[in-house]
Scaffold this motif. Sequence first.
Motif, PDB file in Angstrom:
ATOM      1  N   TYR A 129      -2.094  23.931 -13.855  1.00 24.29           N
ATOM      2  CA  TYR A 129      -1.832  25.360 -14.126  1.00 24.29           C
ATOM      3  C   TYR A 129      -0.346  25.573 -14.403  1.00 24.29           C
ATOM      4  O   TYR A 129       0.036  26.344 -15.286  1.00 24.29           O
ATOM      5  N   GLN A 183     -10.536  19.356 -14.917  1.00 27.00           N
ATOM      6  CA  GLN A 183     -10.584  19.119 -13.463  1.00 27.00           C
ATOM      7  C   GLN A 183     -11.890  18.422 -13.069  1.00 27.00           C
ATOM      8  O   GLN A 183     -11.901  17.485 -12.273  1.00 27.00           O
ATOM      9  N   ALA A 240      -2.578  31.982 -13.950  1.00 25.72           N
ATOM     10  CA  ALA A 240      -3.799  31.462 -13.317  1.00 25.72           C
ATOM     11  C   ALA A 240      -4.844  32.562 -13.109  1.00 25.72           C
ATOM     12  O   ALA A 240      -6.002  32.274 -12.844  1.00 25.72           O
ATOM     13  N   ARG A 272       2.529  36.161  -3.430  1.00 23.35           N
ATOM     14  CA  ARG A 272       1.706  35.123  -4.069  1.00 23.35           C
ATOM     15  C   ARG A 272       0.285  35.130  -3.502  1.00 23.35           C
ATOM     16  O   ARG A 272      -0.692  34.959  -4.222  1.00 23.35           O
ATOM     17  N   ARG A 291      -7.242  26.196  -5.443  1.00 24.41           N
ATOM     18  CA  ARG A 291      -7.626  27.491  -4.864  1.00 24.41           C
ATOM     19  C   ARG A 291      -9.128  27.726  -4.961  1.00 24.41           C
ATOM     20  O   ARG A 291      -9.709  28.438  -4.170  1.00 24.41           O
ATOM     21  N   ASP A 292      -9.757  27.127  -5.988  1.00 17.86           N
ATOM     22  CA  ASP A 292     -11.179  27.413  -6.247  1.00 17.86           C
ATOM     23  C   ASP A 292     -11.956  26.113  -6.434  1.00 17.86           C
ATOM     24  O   ASP A 292     -12.952  26.077  -7.137  1.00 17.86           O
ATOM     25  N   ILE A 293     -11.473  25.035  -5.807  1.00 22.21           N
ATOM     26  CA  ILE A 293     -12.136  23.741  -6.027  1.00 22.21           C
ATOM     27  C   ILE A 293     -13.528  23.757  -5.386  1.00 22.21           C
ATOM     28  O   ILE A 293     -14.522  23.395  -6.016  1.00 22.21           O
ATOM     29  N   THR A 350       3.148  31.100 -12.859  1.00 19.95           N
ATOM     30  CA  THR A 350       1.853  30.404 -12.844  1.00 19.95           C
ATOM     31  C   THR A 350       0.803  31.247 -12.143  1.00 19.95           C
ATOM     32  O   THR A 350      -0.356  31.303 -12.564  1.00 19.95           O
ATOM     33  N   SER A 351       1.202  31.941 -11.095  1.00 24.18           N
ATOM     34  CA  SER A 351       0.200  32.729 -10.403  1.00 24.18           C
ATOM     35  C   SER A 351      -0.295  33.863 -11.310  1.00 24.18           C
ATOM     36  O   SER A 351      -1.455  34.284 -11.228  1.00 24.18           O
ATOM     37  N   ARG A 390      -7.077  38.536  -7.538  1.00 22.94           N
ATOM     38  CA  ARG A 390      -7.438  38.465  -8.952  1.00 22.94           C
ATOM     39  C   ARG A 390      -8.967  38.408  -9.069  1.00 22.94           C
ATOM     40  O   ARG A 390      -9.653  37.924  -8.148  1.00 22.94           O
ATOM     41  N   THR A 430      -4.362  20.124  -8.633  1.00 20.75           N
ATOM     42  CA  THR A 430      -4.746  20.957  -9.784  1.00 20.75           C
ATOM     43  C   THR A 430      -3.720  22.049 -10.077  1.00 20.75           C
ATOM     44  O   THR A 430      -3.630  22.532 -11.198  1.00 20.75           O
ATOM     45  N   GLY A 431      -2.935  22.439  -9.040  1.00 22.50           N
ATOM     46  CA  GLY A 431      -1.891  23.440  -9.284  1.00 22.50           C
ATOM     47  C   GLY A 431      -0.947  22.959 -10.381  1.00 22.50           C
ATOM     48  O   GLY A 431      -0.443  23.751 -11.187  1.00 22.50           O
ATOM     49  N   ASP A 480      -2.999  35.633  -5.769  1.00 22.71           N
ATOM     50  CA  ASP A 480      -4.026  34.591  -5.831  1.00 22.71           C
ATOM     51  C   ASP A 480      -5.368  35.061  -5.270  1.00 22.71           C
ATOM     52  O   ASP A 480      -6.418  34.602  -5.696  1.00 22.71           O
TER      53      ASP A 480
END
Length: 223
Positions: free
Chosen positions: A37, A114, A101, A178, A128-130, A97-98, A185, A33-34, A182
């Motif tokens: 993003y 997704q 995102a 990073r 990260r949040d799957i 991207t970070s 946020r 999934t990254g 991540d």
Amino acid sequence: MPVSVAIDGPAGAGKSTVAKKAAAVLGFTYVDTGAVYRSVTFFCDRAGVNKDDDAAVSKALEGLSADISFKDGAQHVSVNGEDVTDMIRTPKISSLTSFYAAKPCVRAFLLELQREMARSRDVIMDGRDIGTVVLPDADVKIFLTASPEVRAKRRYDELRAKGENVSFDDILSSVNQRDRQDSERSAAPLKQAEDAIYLDTGDMDIDAAVQRVVDIVRNEVCK
Ligand code: DC
């Protein structure tokens, strides 16, 4: 019902390598999934969107369609029909991207895409949040991590092997930065789902980590 496996964790923990190999062993589709993003970020950046202007980013997303497809088993991502798979791995896009995102409008935009991926096939999805947001009902959740020093050392060795003259301290500070971006946020921060299995790969090589993931999935799914 298709089986879904969520693997979350920080950058550089080896998620994508481990998830991809475990998916091949299990006969599941690996979804990175990254990469989506990164694709949206790449597209907005190239279009000259002002990244600090959330309204401008939202507007840009209205005219954008992102898609994931598979060619010979490899994932490709495209934005408005253009395959951008090979252009999204630069250090510039990684750090940008970070930033993107962290925007709720970007996360909302990519949520359904997704989820759709997991509806019709067995997947191992990494991000990260799957396990917390995208697939809260995943059959198996794994939080795959390693200390910042271990992750920085792996990256350092990888770049040195390619002949790049990099400093370990610079890499460690970008890993820490990073991680902060991540996990601090407010929109879907990186955190372990309550029902996720914690897997520290610090003292494992890739094959050992893959075997551990395969064992966990087989155990959990065959219960
Ligand atoms: O896994 P990666 O390095 O390709 O991810 C790129 C960036 O996208 C990283 O800053 C974290 C973010 N990301 C996210 O917020 N949620 C995801 N599901 C996947 C990636």
